[in-house]
Design an enzyme around this catalytic site. Structure first.
Site, mmCIF file in Angstrom:
data_model
loop_
_atom_site.group_PDB
_atom_site.id
_atom_site.type_symbol
_atom_site.label_atom_id
_atom_site.label_comp_id
_atom_site.label_asym_id
_atom_site.label_seq_id
_atom_site.Cartn_x
_atom_site.Cartn_y
_atom_site.Cartn_z
ATOM 1 N N LYS A 70 1.204 -1.283 -0.135
ATOM 2 C CA LYS A 70 -0.265 0.466 -0.115
ATOM 3 C C LYS A 70 0.778 1.875 -0.246
ATOM 4 C CE LYS A 70 -4.416 -0.354 2.309
ATOM 5 N NZ LYS A 70 -5.181 -1.084 3.067
ATOM 6 N N ASP A 107 -10.025 4.103 2.333
ATOM 7 C CA ASP A 107 -10.344 3.331 3.717
ATOM 8 C C ASP A 107 -11.051 3.831 4.498
ATOM 9 O OD1 ASP A 107 -9.377 0.799 2.971
ATOM 10 O OD2 ASP A 107 -7.146 1.452 3.134
#
Ligand code: ATR
Length: 277
Positions: A70, A107
């Protein structure tokens, strides 16, 4: 590229065999009667750039990025949203028609939408939040809590310097509390979020003493396996409002599905059931 190609998406990480995302996206593809596939891809960090260069040529419209790529993926993307830059990590890539790779982090969006759905009476501006953990997930949570107007965020992490770095990056509203003293600040909290891996299947339990929690405090856990973590069970027994972490996983996927496949899916009981099967 021929126009009748089936759009492909997927998740790149290592490992990815456990990922629930293929079930989730295939559920939404079915619900909307769309053609498409979503494929888990286990890729080494050294191969990430080459794989991302190849996928668009094979009909991929984008991918999710998960652990451990990520952060690394930001070095490869051509365009990065402000929130992904602030968080320092991306979970969603869009392969644009002009060949550029666009990186975003959804997120925080997923985290907030899960709370809005699970605790509709939640008022973010009503008081401080305590965030346990200071990893990548905590950064996304803190960014989104600031966005929705939480007035003060107390961060507590086993490794204090990581919490201090996070507080430095996010400004005056974020303060650091020693990990061993995390239990002492719970009585001041309007909400408590566990972003650590504690309580996850196969990991140690969360040991922060919870007896200071006030009745009605909103307690949520990013861990969703098991759904009812010890933190959530104990908080519920103390009269707190609890929201489990599964919804965050579902909601963070909504903007990606919409960008890739052209329809905005809803997160409902059938969505949860589809991925709990
Ligand atoms: P993620 O991107 O999912 O947040 P991460 O960056 O590895 O993953 O962060 C994991 C978080 O869980 C960190 O806050 C970590 O604390 P440290 O920064 O001290 O490592 C926390 N964590 C993991 N295992 C822990 C344990 N046994 N006790 C306390 N905290 C733990």
């Amino acid at each position: 590229m021929t126009t009748d190609r089936i759009p492909l998406a997927g998740v790149i990480g290592s490992p990815v065999a456990h990922s629930k995302s293929p079930q989730l996206h295939h559920h939404w593809l079915r619900v909307h009667g769309l053609r498409g596939h979503y494929i888990p891809m286990d890729v080494n960090t050294d191969d990430l750039a080459e794989v991302l260069g190849t996928l668009p040529k094979m009909g991929f419209v984008g991918v999710n990025i998960t652990v451990p790529h990520k952060e690394k993926v930001l070095e490869i993307a051509d365009l990065i949203t402000d929130r992904a830059t602030l968080i320092g990590a991306a979970n969603t890539l869009i392969f644009r028609k002009d060949g550029k790779i666009h990186a975003d982090n959804t997120d925080g969006y997923g985290f907030i939408e899960n709370l809005r759905q699970g605790a509709p009476n939640w008022n973010p501006s009503s008081g401080p939040a305590v965030v346990l953990g200071a990893g990548g997930a905590a950064r996304a949570v803190v960014a989104s809590l600031i966005d929705v107007g939480v007035p003060e965020i107390l961060i507590s992490n086993r490794t204090r310097v990581r919490a201090e770095k996070l507080a430095d990056d996010f400004g005056k509203r974020v303060k650091v509390v020693d990990w061993v003293k995390a239990g002492n600040v719970l009585e001041d909290a309007d909400m408590v979020v566990n972003t650590t891996s504690l309580g996850m299947l196969g990991k140690p339990e969360m040991r922060v003493p919870l007896d200071g929690l006030r009745k009605g405090t909103l307690v949520t856990d990013l861990v969703y396996n098991p759904l009812q973590t010890r933190l959530l069970r104990e908080a519920e027994a103390l009269g707190c409002q609890t929201v489990d972490g599964l919804g965050m996983l579902l909601h963070q996927a909504v903007p990606a599905f919409e960008r890739w496949f052209g329809k905005r899916p809803v997160v409902d009981a059938a969505t949860r059931a589809a991925i709990l099967r």
